[in-house]
Motif scaffolding. Structure first.
Motif, short mmCIF file in Angstrom:
data_model
loop_
_atom_site.label_atom_id
_atom_site.label_comp_id
_atom_site.label_asym_id
_atom_site.label_seq_id
_atom_site.Cartn_x
_atom_site.Cartn_y
_atom_site.Cartn_z
N THR A 173 -5.03 7.18 -6.11
CA THR A 173 -3.42 7.18 -5.79
C THR A 173 -3.13 6.52 -4.46
OG1 THR A 173 -3.47 9.31 -6.98
CG2 THR A 173 -1.33 8.47 -5.84
N LEU A 174 -3.83 6.76 -3.54
CA LEU A 174 -3.52 6.06 -2.35
C LEU A 174 -3.75 4.79 -2.12
CD1 LEU A 174 -4.75 8.94 0.09
CD2 LEU A 174 -2.67 8.12 -0.04
N ALA A 175 -4.93 4.26 -2.92
CA ALA A 175 -5.24 2.93 -3.18
C ALA A 175 -4.31 2.18 -3.86
CB ALA A 175 -6.57 2.83 -3.88
N GLY A 176 -3.93 2.83 -4.80
CA GLY A 176 -2.41 2.16 -5.44
C GLY A 176 -1.23 2.16 -4.78
N VAL A 177 -0.88 2.92 -3.91
CA VAL A 177 -0.06 2.91 -2.87
C VAL A 177 -0.04 1.86 -1.96
CG1 VAL A 177 1.19 4.16 -1.06
CG2 VAL A 177 0.74 5.37 -3.06
N GLU A 178 -1.31 1.64 -1.31
CA GLU A 178 -1.95 0.73 -0.45
C GLU A 178 -1.68 -0.74 -1.18
OE1 GLU A 178 -4.85 -0.06 2.09
OE2 GLU A 178 -4.90 2.03 2.88
N SER A 179 -1.88 -0.84 -2.30
CA SER A 179 -1.84 -2.18 -3.24
C SER A 179 -0.36 -2.57 -3.26
CB SER A 179 -2.25 -1.97 -4.60
OG SER A 179 -2.52 -3.14 -5.03
N ALA A 180 0.53 -1.55 -3.51
CA ALA A 180 2.18 -1.62 -3.52
C ALA A 180 2.54 -2.07 -2.29
CB ALA A 180 2.58 -0.42 -4.23
N LEU A 181 2.15 -1.39 -1.32
CA LEU A 181 2.45 -1.61 0.08
C LEU A 181 2.22 -3.22 0.55
CD1 LEU A 181 1.75 1.51 1.87
CD2 LEU A 181 4.23 0.52 1.46
#
Lengths: 473, 214
Positions: A334-342
């Motif tokens: 999830t955090l990796a996904g958030v980082e990708s979006a960021l």
């Protein structure tokens, strides 16, 4: 004219008297001054020597503690390696040698079949030539009416027929033998393969046993606490420290890139003008995300039993551990996904900022400016991959923590030894400088000392001039 | 790396209870002299405003006001804005700001008098209200004050914690004949600002705009 008025008129004339007075005072205070200097320098040098000795004692204790830690860590490491080797041997034995009876039966069957086939394929010896003696007997009969010739002719015909029949039988027999030998080929191959497999297994076990023997020897040396084992472990630990340190630096580089990738877009979420202390909230938030990712990575590695930083996680039962693996992986994902979006948002903000700067400086955007999706996609992939890459920091981190105990111990020992040496050196310097001060003191009042020597020697010389007393037997 | 380690240290300090309550935002108030021939210099002022727009961060404040006959008035504020914390919104606000300033520079008419003191008083009031950590007044003028009859400006300034930066102080005709007038004029302003506990600087080289907020 009084002395005072003389001094008033000529002040320089008072200096010789003052010097003489000073000399006299210094001479009178000579022994006390010597004692004082000796006393102070002795106190200082003794105190420093005492401190140096105390430091050396501490260093000795520290070295002993380092040795114990090193040997314990080394023994633990070898125990783990031995355990792993035994597990491998166990797995090989279970996988291959447990089925050995079946192998054996299979091989026996194969050998029996081969034996039977071999027996059947043996060549039948040709029948002895019985006809020759009959022909010889007929040939000795006198040939009066040509009857012998007829008999021999008949015999010849019969022989030809028999030979033809024998040849046919021989060909059939050869054909059958060949077919049997052909059928034996796959059986031979299977037997050869089976033996090869068993051979490999045995060789593997032999290699493992040699490794276990070597490890056991090493373990024995560690248990005995030999210097060789200590040196080897110390060198190995320092190598680990350097290597893991380098990997940690690389990981820190990755964390910095990660931080820069998400710090700007975080200001879009939490505001760029808010501060915690003197730090931007967006920077702190980005840092917290990275730290949480690293923590999740640590938990994942612990749950997978790759690292052993938290014994509590390692001691969990398998069901709970599997749950933990999934939870930490999901959070990390999830955090990796958030980082990708960021990272995607960062690209948008940077482009907007660039456009604003262009408009503020009155420069139009270059006509041939490349508008490619590659940097955006690249940043997004980087944002997604970096958290997982940071997960593996747990391995060098564990190694770094373990080896740092030895490295810190050795560094502390070196510092203690150096400090002790410097203290002893300072103590000796103070001691010798005390002697030098005493010598300088004596040098300053040498006229008084010289006079004292003369005065002391005078009565001695006088006594030496007196005739020696008569010795009565 | 430096920033990262600073944040880590900062977090540790925060954990230890050392909190910093000072504001880290900046507030800039720019006064534009619109008297006489100085209106011709306003293109340079627009360039400075553009530089400020590019430099100021989300959360910072910027105001631009004209100096005319009576500058101690909100009506003279051309544009004032505290930029949003979100960079995307802040960028949009900066675009609007620039547009308004461009329009003002095109349409501005010269004023007969120059009330610099009134402008500085107005600026100080605005800056204190923003509550920013750093407060700067930029005065784009020749610093020659001319007051209309009846206007009282012989009052002490209250500029504690405010930096006053005089920009592009052009030399007047009289200054060229007698440079002492120019020096005295700047010296008077310096004394006035420093008496009000403010800080005074003069920047005439507009090639080095980064010195404005250094």
């Amino acid at each position: 004219m009084s002395l005072l008025s003389l001094f008033e008129k000529n002040p320089l004339s008072m200096y010789p008297i003052l010097i003489l007075l000073l000399l006299a005072l210094l001479y009178l205070a000579r022994h006390q001054a010597h004692r004082m200097v000796r006393s102070f320098t002795r106190i200082a040098s003794q105190a420093l020597r005492l401190a140096a000795r105390s430091l050396l004692l501490t260093e000795s204790k520290l070295r002993q503690r380092n040795r114990e830690v090193l040997l314990a860590a080394g023994a633990g490491e070898i125990e783990k390696e031995l355990e792993r080797e035994f597990q491998r041997v166990d797995a090989v034995v279970k996988r291959d040698l447990q089925t050995y009876p079946a192998f054996h039966r299979s091989m026996s069957d194969l050998i029996t079949r081969i034996d039977e086939d071999y027996r059947q394929s043996t060549e039948a010896p040709p029948s002895p030539p019985a006809w020759i003696s009959a022909i010889e007997a007929v040939a000795q009969v006198p040939n009066t009416d040509g009857g012998v010739a007829e008999i021999l002719g008949e015999i010849n015909k019969t022989l030809d027929r028999h030979h033809k029949s024998a040849m046919d039988d021989y060909r059939k027999s050869s054909q059958r033998r060949h077919s049997l030998l052909n059928k034996m080929m796959p059986v031979w191959r299977k037997l050869s393969e089976t033996l090869e497999h068993v051979g490999k297994t045995i060789n593997g076990l032999h290699e493992r046993s040699e490794l276990i023997t070597a490890k056991m020897d090493e373990y024995e040396k560690i248990r005995l606490g030999t210097d060789e084992a200590e040196r080897r472990l110390s060198s190995s630990s320092l190598t680990q420290f350097v290597i893991s340190g380098l990997v940690m630096i690389i990981a820190i580089g990755g964390a910095i890139i990660n931080f820069n990738l998400i710090a700007l877009p975080m200001s879009e979420m939490v505001g760029g003008g808010s501060y915690i202390g003197s730090f931007k909230v967006s920077d702190v938030a980005a840092l917290v995300i990275i730290l949480v990712e690293i923590s999740m990575g640590l938990f994942l590695m612990e749950s997978l039993r790759i690292t052993h930083l938290f014994p509590v996680i390692g001691q969990l039962d398998d069901r709970m551990r599997r749950k933990m693996i999934w939870i930490s992986f999901t959070l990390l994902f999830t955090l990796a996904g958030v980082e990708s979006a960021l990272a995607f948002m960062r690209d948008q903000i940077a482009a907007d900022l660039q456009a604003l700067r262009h408009s503020l400086s009155g420069v139009e955007a270059a006509a041939g400016q490349v508008s490619s999706l590659i940097p955006t996609v690249g940043q997004m992939i980087l944002g997604f991959v970096l958290p997982f890459a940071l997960t593996f920091v747990a391995i060098p981190l564990e190694s770094f923590i373990h080896s740092s105990r030895t490295a810190i111990g050795l560094t502390l020992g070196f510092l203690l030894r150096t400090t002790a040496f410097l203290l002893r050196l300072t103590g000796n310097l103070i001691n010798h400088s005390g002697k030098a001060i005493i010598a300088l003191y004596d040098l300053a009042i040498f006229p008084a000392i010289w006079i004292e020597d003369k005065l002391k020697k005078a009565p001695v010389q006088a006594t030496s001039e007196t005739p020696p007393k008569e010795v009565h037997p | 790396m430096k920033r990262l380690s600073c944040i880590l240290i900062g977090l540790l300090l925060l954990a230890g209870g050392c909190t910093d309550t000072t504001s880290h935002s900046k507030a800039v108030y720019m006064l534009l002299d619109t008297s006489g021939t100085y209106t011709r210099e306003l293109d340079k002022a627009a360039a400075i405003i553009n530089y400020l727009l590019g430099t100021l961060q989300p959360g910072d404040s910027l105001a631009v006001a004209r100096i005319d006959t009576g500058s101690f008035s909100e009506k003279d504020i051309v544009q004032k804005m505290t930029f949003d914390g979100r960079p995307s919104v802040s960028n949009q606000q900066k675009r609007e700001f620039k547009q308004n300033i461009d329009t003002f520079v095109k349409e501005v008419k010269g004023s007969p008098y120059t009330d610099i003191t009134g402008g500085i008083l107005q600026a100080a009031e605005f800056l204190y209200e923003t509550g920013s950590g750093r407060k700067v007044i930029l005065v784009f003028s020749d610093m020659e004050q001319e007051l209309a009859k009846g206007y009282v400006r012989d009052i002490p300034l209250q500029l504690e914690g405010i930096e006053v930066v005089a920009l592009n102080v052009t030399k007047l005709g009289g200054d060229i004949i007698d440079p002492r007038k120019y020096m005295d004029r700047l010296e008077d302003w310096k004394a006035k600002v420093e008496q009000g506990q403010g800080q005074w600087r003069v920047i005439n080289d507009l090639e080095r705009l980064e010195r404005i907020l250094e």
